[in-house]
Design an enzyme around this catalytic site. Sequence first.
Site, PDB file in Angstrom:
ATOM      1  N   SER A 160       0.868  -1.161  -0.061  1.00  0.00           N
ATOM      2  CA  SER A 160      -0.144  -0.031  -0.065  1.00  0.00           C
ATOM      3  C   SER A 160       0.877   1.234   0.010  1.00  0.00           C
ATOM      4  O   SER A 160       1.684   1.488  -1.042  1.00  0.00           O
ATOM      5  CB  SER A 160      -0.981   0.025   1.225  1.00  0.00           C
ATOM      6  OG  SER A 160      -2.020   0.982   1.143  1.00  0.00           O
ATOM      7  N   ASP A 385      -8.203  -5.373  -6.631  1.00  0.00           N
ATOM      8  CA  ASP A 385      -7.912  -4.160  -5.513  1.00  0.00           C
ATOM      9  C   ASP A 385      -8.215  -2.997  -6.337  1.00  0.00           C
ATOM     10  O   ASP A 385      -7.711  -2.645  -7.465  1.00  0.00           O
ATOM     11  CB  ASP A 385      -6.528  -4.248  -5.141  1.00  0.00           C
ATOM     12  CG  ASP A 385      -6.171  -2.822  -4.178  1.00  0.00           C
ATOM     13  OD1 ASP A 385      -6.991  -2.465  -3.516  1.00  0.00           O
ATOM     14  OD2 ASP A 385      -5.029  -2.554  -4.104  1.00  0.00           O
ATOM     15  N   HIS A 441      -6.392  -6.111  -2.084  1.00  0.00           N
ATOM     16  CA  HIS A 441      -5.212  -5.237  -1.450  1.00  0.00           C
ATOM     17  C   HIS A 441      -4.123  -5.988  -0.561  1.00  0.00           C
ATOM     18  O   HIS A 441      -2.837  -5.862  -0.941  1.00  0.00           O
ATOM     19  CB  HIS A 441      -5.655  -3.977  -0.977  1.00  0.00           C
ATOM     20  CG  HIS A 441      -4.782  -2.834  -0.478  1.00  0.00           C
ATOM     21  ND1 HIS A 441      -4.254  -2.243  -1.514  1.00  0.00           N
ATOM     22  CD2 HIS A 441      -4.296  -2.405   0.498  1.00  0.00           C
ATOM     23  CE1 HIS A 441      -3.476  -1.175  -1.273  1.00  0.00           C
ATOM     24  NE2 HIS A 441      -3.504  -1.453   0.310  1.00  0.00           N
TER      25      HIS A 441
END
Length: 464
Positions: A160, A385, A441
């Site tokens: 991320s 994601d 994710h």
Amino acid sequence: MHLAQVCLLLLGVLQVSGAPDADEIKYLPGLPKQPSFKHYSGYLSVADNKHLHYWFVESQKDPAGSPVVLWLNGGPGCSSLDGLLTEHGPFLIQDDGATLEYNPYSWNKVWILNHIIIIIIIIIIIADFQVATNNYLALKEFFRLFPEFSKNEFFLTGESYGGIYIPTLAEIVMEDSSINLQGIAVGNGLSSYELNDNSLVYFAYYHGLLGTSLWNDLQTFCCKDGACNFYDNQDVNCSTSLTTVQVIVYQSGLNMYNLYAPCAGGVQQRVSFENGQFVIRDLGHNFVNHPWSKEQNEKLRGVVSLLKSSRLDPPCTNSTPSTLYLNNPQVKSALHISPGALDWVICSAEVNLNYNRLFMDVKKQYLKLLGALKYRVLVYNGDVDMACNFLGDEWFVESLQQEVQVQRRPWIYFNGETQQIGGFVKEFTNIAFLTVKGSGHMVPTDKPIAAFTMFSRFITKQPY
């Protein structure tokens, strides 16, 4: 004053003759039985009155020659303990918030150990360059305390907003010959705001989220001569259409971290009051430069400034089990956490909304690493994601213009006795771009076997 928690997850070897005996975890609450491997938890001192907490977990396999791996979750302002307890650590938190189960696909089974360091930084504003510097100082302190690890192979990995943390930290670490840096791996990382924003609109349309009418408006108002700008377009009609996209992706109840997964807790209000504190549910990195996004953030900053105890829950994510476990007094005592430490939260609204984002892309850092011609680099993405979508990272890797070594192809892993397609991979000189099919994710959570296989091949330098 603003409190930032930046959590580092390190994976390394077992030669703990230099380890502080007082830091050994003798009993970890919630486990069905205590681990056969040792683990340690304590504090490390960093410059300027900063300090950190670390959690060190030894290898379950061959500890003697294992590399050291750093793991960083993102946010910014989120805790990497979430990665440890819900993604790839040896212990996975259960729904009751009290028990742990062993993870059969823990990454510390790949001839490595887990080390966690939580850096507590008390400053006015947290910025990218400060995080990179403090993370580097943390690494230096760790290797000073555990000098037996300092010559082992070292890898930087994260997820991320770790897409910013990892390459900016690598840029510093690669200049330090005392650290044996071998490469970096970034999962569903934010590599470029522009490419992430532009690609998200295509992702949303081709996954059936936008519809023909909105797509036609986007093409009319945001595109010219075959090129579309969904990033910083000044056209008012384009901005209006992009606002609609943002509402659909982030505020309609879809799980932005996994399009095809349900939203934990159902569709929630943006701000709610729970257990004596206000909870803000919004953690999108996208469209941060658009005027309407700034207005929303200013409103949220106003709420946070009035409410000291506000946490930022990633949307559609259930952080209650981890919150209950890590704030249990017995657990805190077992981990040697200071009684005066603030309660653990998965993400801090105060940090996130006051964080100074300095890097709009990390192309320079990647090119510097690749230019050294000695580091192994992996960029991987779960392909459903929407927070940091695969297409934007694929465009980013392509923009580095490295020589292609292996054309895009499926990669295979074993699921029991059968072979399955894990996703697709394209390999360039010293860098690979890899997708994990059907994952969102948090790749190790969604596809633990595929993630374990991918990470094993990366860390042992085998073909994907």
